[in-house]
Design an enzyme around this catalytic site. Structure first.
Site, PDB file in Angstrom:
ATOM      1  N   LEU A   1       0.825  -1.216   0.000  1.00 28.61           N
ATOM      2  CA  LEU A   1       0.000   0.000   0.000  1.00 28.61           C
ATOM      3  C   LEU A   1       0.855   1.261   0.000  1.00 28.61           C
ATOM      4  CD1 LEU A   1      -2.775  -1.116   2.530  1.00 28.61           C
ATOM      5  CD2 LEU A   1      -2.589  -1.585   0.091  1.00 28.61           C
ATOM      6  N   PRO A   2       0.225   2.415  -0.324  1.00 37.11           N
ATOM      7  CA  PRO A   2       1.020   3.638  -0.508  1.00 37.11           C
ATOM      8  C   PRO A   2       1.553   4.286   0.770  1.00 37.11           C
ATOM      9  CG  PRO A   2      -1.304   4.055  -0.953  1.00 37.11           C
ATOM     10  CD  PRO A   2      -1.175   2.593  -0.746  1.00 37.11           C
TER      11      PRO A   2
ATOM     12  N   LYS B   1      15.594  -0.113   4.879  1.00 39.75           N
ATOM     13  CA  LYS B   1      15.146   0.393   3.568  1.00 39.75           C
ATOM     14  C   LYS B   1      15.351   1.908   3.473  1.00 39.75           C
ATOM     15  CE  LYS B   1      12.180   1.498   0.214  1.00 39.75           C
ATOM     16  NZ  LYS B   1      11.980   1.198  -1.132  1.00 39.75           N
TER      17      LYS B   1
ATOM     18  N   LYS C   1       9.065  10.890  -0.329  1.00 39.42           N
ATOM     19  CA  LYS C   1       8.378  10.151   0.746  1.00 39.42           C
ATOM     20  C   LYS C   1       9.406   9.429   1.618  1.00 39.42           C
ATOM     21  CE  LYS C   1       5.814   5.927   1.465  1.00 39.42           C
ATOM     22  NZ  LYS C   1       5.193   4.725   0.898  1.00 39.42           N
TER      23      LYS C   1
ATOM     24  N   THR D   1       6.259   0.561   2.008  1.00 42.26           N
ATOM     25  CA  THR D   1       7.292   1.346   2.690  1.00 42.26           C
ATOM     26  C   THR D   1       6.573   2.301   3.638  1.00 42.26           C
ATOM     27  OG1 THR D   1       8.736   1.257   0.768  1.00 42.26           O
ATOM     28  CG2 THR D   1       9.198   2.961   2.394  1.00 42.26           C
TER      29      THR D   1
HETATM   30  P1  NAD Z   1       0.523   2.594  -6.082  1.00 42.20           P
HETATM   31  O1  NAD Z   1      -0.137   3.843  -5.620  1.00 42.20           O
HETATM   32  O2  NAD Z   1       0.718   2.344  -7.531  1.00 42.20           O
HETATM   33  O3  NAD Z   1      -0.274   1.306  -5.491  1.00 42.20           O
HETATM   34  C1  NAD Z   1      -0.832   1.265  -4.216  1.00 42.20           C
HETATM   35  C2  NAD Z   1      -2.218   0.634  -4.335  1.00 42.20           C
HETATM   36  O4  NAD Z   1      -2.780   0.448  -3.040  1.00 42.20           O
HETATM   37  C3  NAD Z   1      -3.214   1.523  -5.113  1.00 42.20           C
HETATM   38  O5  NAD Z   1      -3.669   0.810  -6.222  1.00 42.20           O
HETATM   39  C4  NAD Z   1      -4.308   1.821  -4.096  1.00 42.20           C
HETATM   40  O6  NAD Z   1      -5.595   1.887  -4.671  1.00 42.20           O
HETATM   41  C5  NAD Z   1      -4.175   0.623  -3.172  1.00 42.20           C
HETATM   42  N1  NAD Z   1      -4.782   0.801  -1.845  1.00 42.20           N
HETATM   43  C6  NAD Z   1      -4.709   1.863  -1.017  1.00 42.20           C
HETATM   44  N2  NAD Z   1      -5.379   1.598   0.122  1.00 42.20           N
HETATM   45  C7  NAD Z   1      -5.888   0.344   0.002  1.00 42.20           C
HETATM   46  C8  NAD Z   1      -6.655  -0.498   0.840  1.00 42.20           C
HETATM   47  N3  NAD Z   1      -7.082  -0.112   2.056  1.00 42.20           N
HETATM   48  N4  NAD Z   1      -6.973  -1.727   0.393  1.00 42.20           N
HETATM   49  C9  NAD Z   1      -6.562  -2.153  -0.815  1.00 42.20           C
HETATM   50  N5  NAD Z   1      -5.824  -1.404  -1.658  1.00 42.20           N
HETATM   51  C10 NAD Z   1      -5.496  -0.167  -1.243  1.00 42.20           C
HETATM   52  O7  NAD Z   1       1.919   2.535  -5.300  1.00 42.20           O
HETATM   53  P2  NAD Z   1       3.208   1.636  -5.656  1.00 42.20           P
HETATM   54  O8  NAD Z   1       4.118   2.401  -6.523  1.00 42.20           O
HETATM   55  O9  NAD Z   1       2.733   0.284  -6.061  1.00 42.20           O
HETATM   56  O10 NAD Z   1       3.908   1.556  -4.216  1.00 42.20           O
HETATM   57  C11 NAD Z   1       3.426   0.706  -3.195  1.00 42.20           C
HETATM   58  C12 NAD Z   1       4.399   0.739  -2.043  1.00 42.20           C
HETATM   59  O11 NAD Z   1       5.685   0.290  -2.497  1.00 42.20           O
HETATM   60  C13 NAD Z   1       4.621   2.143  -1.450  1.00 42.20           C
HETATM   61  O12 NAD Z   1       4.685   2.021  -0.060  1.00 42.20           O
HETATM   62  C14 NAD Z   1       5.930   2.592  -2.069  1.00 42.20           C
HETATM   63  O13 NAD Z   1       6.614   3.518  -1.248  1.00 42.20           O
HETATM   64  C15 NAD Z   1       6.663   1.267  -2.169  1.00 42.20           C
HETATM   65  N6  NAD Z   1       7.696   1.219  -3.221  1.00 42.20           N
HETATM   66  C16 NAD Z   1       7.433   1.693  -4.472  1.00 42.20           C
HETATM   67  C17 NAD Z   1       8.433   1.621  -5.455  1.00 42.20           C
HETATM   68  C18 NAD Z   1       8.174   2.138  -6.857  1.00 42.20           C
HETATM   69  O14 NAD Z   1       9.141   2.251  -7.631  1.00 42.20           O
HETATM   70  N7  NAD Z   1       6.941   2.407  -7.241  1.00 42.20           N
HETATM   71  C19 NAD Z   1       9.689   1.083  -5.142  1.00 42.20           C
HETATM   72  C20 NAD Z   1       9.906   0.568  -3.869  1.00 42.20           C
HETATM   73  C21 NAD Z   1       8.896   0.647  -2.910  1.00 42.20           C
END
Ligand code: NAD
Length: 296
Positions: free
Chosen positions: A64-65, A170, A245, A95
Site C-alpha cells: 500500500l502507498p 530500507k 516520501k 514502505t
Molecule cells: P501505487 O499507488 O501504484 O499502489 C498502491 C495501491 O494500493 C493503489 O492501487 C491503491 O488503490 C491501493 N490501496 C490503497 N489503500 C488500500 C486499501 N485499504 N486496500 C486495498 N488497496 C489499497 O503505489 P506503488 O508504486 O505500487 O507503491 C506501493 C508501495 O511500495 C509504497 O509504499 C511505495 O513507497 C513502495 N515502493 C514503491 C516503489 C516504486 O518504484 N513504485 C519502489 C519501492 C517501494
C-alpha cells in the site's frame, strides 16, 4: 498456497501476477476496480471485500502507498486483522515508518497473529521481472516461512532484524541513494561547466574513488547511459515523489532516534525544492536539472 493480496498498483500488480505464475491461488483487493480487473486478467481472483479476501488465506500480503493506508486496512473500521486466520502469516511490503510497522506487529502478536515488515527495493522493473530485494523485519522463523514466497517475487531476501528493522534498513538505503544521486549530479555539472564531456567524466569517476551506483548504473546526465531514465526525458524509474516520501521517513526516523543526518536533511530539501518546481512525476535522477546552469 492460498494468498490474499492487498494493493495491486504499480508494484503490487506485477508481484501478484508473479505469484499466480508460480502456481499460487491469489485473491486480490484494491480500492481501484480497474486494477483488480487487470489482476484478474493475469489470473488472480477478485475478492468482493477485504474480509472475504483473507478468508482461507495462508498468507496475507499488503503493498500500500502509506502507513495510514496500512493502519486503515488492518485496524480501521472494517479492519481485517481479526478476520485473518491466526495460523496465517501477514507480510506488509509497503514502505512505511518503522514505528507504525512495530505497532502493527505488536498488535498482531497480541491477537495471536504474526506480522512481518518486508519493504522492497528494485522498483517497478524489479517487480515485473521478479527480481526485487525484500528487506524484512520480524522473528527469524516468520521471515524463513515467508522466504519461499518472497523468492517468487524477488531475488534477495534479507532479514535486517526484529519488527520495524526492515523499514529502517530500507530508508537508510534510500537516504544514501538520494545523497549519492545529488552528489553525482553536482559533480557532473561542475565538470561540464568547466568544459568536460559528461560521458568521459563519468567513465573517469566510475573507475576512481568517486564511483557509485548512481554514476555507474543510473547516470543522471542525459545521453551518457542509453537505458537510464535520464536518456528518456527522466520518464519511468523511481519517481521524485516516492524519493521525497522515503527521505521524509528517514528524517522522521532520525528525529525519533535523535540521530544527526545533515546530508539526508539536505538531500530532502533539494528533492522537496525539485518536487515543488513541478518535477514530482519525473525519475529521481532528474535532480540533475536542479543543478543545470548550462543545460542538462
Ligand atoms: P501505487 O499507488 O501504484 O499502489 C498502491 C495501491 O494500493 C493503489 O492501487 C491503491 O488503490 C491501493 N490501496 C490503497 N489503500 C488500500 C486499501 N485499504 N486496500 C486495498 N488497496 C489499497 O503505489 P506503488 O508504486 O505500487 O507503491 C506501493 C508501495 O511500495 C509504497 O509504499 C511505495 O513507497 C513502495 N515502493 C514503491 C516503489 C516504486 O518504484 N513504485 C519502489 C519501492 C517501494
Amino acid at each position: 498456497m492460498d494468498i490474499a493480496f492487498f494493493g495491486v498498483g504499480n508494484m503490487g500488480g506485477p508481484m501478484a501476477a508473479n505469484l499466480v505464475k508460480a502456481g499460487h491461488r491469489v485473491r486480490v483487493f484494491d480500492l481501484v476496480p480497474a486494477l483488480v480487473e487487470a489482476a484478474v486478467e493475469n489470473g488472480a481472483e477478485a475478492a468482493p471485500d477485504p474480509a472475504r479476501a483473507v478468508s482461507g488465506a495462508e498468507m496475507v500480503i499488503s503493498m500500500l502507498p502509506s502507513a495510514q493506508a496500512v493502519e486503515e486496512l488492518y485496524l480501521g473500521e472494517a479492519g481485517i486483522l481479526s478476520a485473518i486466520d491466526p495460523a496465517s502469516l501477514i507480510v506488509d511490503c509497503s514502505t512505511i515508518d518503522a514505528a507504525t510497522a512495530r505497532k502493527l506487529s505488536v498488535l498482531a502478536g497480541e491477537s495471536g497473529r504474526t506480522m512481518i515488515d518486508a519493504p522492497v527495493s528494485g522498483g517497478v522493473g524489479g517487480s515485473r521481472a521478479g527480481t526485487l530485494t525484500f528487506i524484512c523485519g520480524g522473528p527469524e522463523a516468520a521471515v524463513e516461512r515467508a522466504r519461499p514466497l518472497l523468492e517468487v517475487m524477488g531475488r534477495n531476501v534479507f532479514r535486517a532484524g526484529d519488527s520495524g528493522a526492515g523499514q529502517v534498513a530500507k530508508i537508510c538505503n534510500n537516504m544514501l541513494l538520494a545523497i549519492l544521486m545529488a552528489g553525482t549530479a553536482e559533480a557532473l555539472q561542475l565538470g561540464v561547466d568547466n568544459g568536460l564531456d559528461p560521458a568521459v567524466l563519468s567513465q573517469i569517476m566510475a573507475e576512481s574513488s568517486g564511483s557509485n551506483w548512481a554514476l555507474k548504473v543510473y547516470n543522471p546526465w542525459p545521453g551518457v547511459m542509453e537505458n537510464a531514465p535520464a536518456s528518456n526525458d527522466y520518464r519511468g524509474g523511481f519517481g521524485v515523489k516516492l524519493m521525497n516520501k522515503d527521505l521524509g521517513l528517514a528524517l522522521q526516523s532520525a528525529l525519533d532516534s535523535r540521530s544527526s543526518t545533515p546530508m539526508g536533511a539536505l538531500a530532502r530539501s533539494l528533492y522537496a525544492l525539485h518536487a515543488n518546481a513541478g518535477n514530482e512525476a519525473l525519475d529521481f535522477s532528474s535532480i540533475q536539472r536542479l543543478y543545470a546552469s548550462r543545460g542538462a
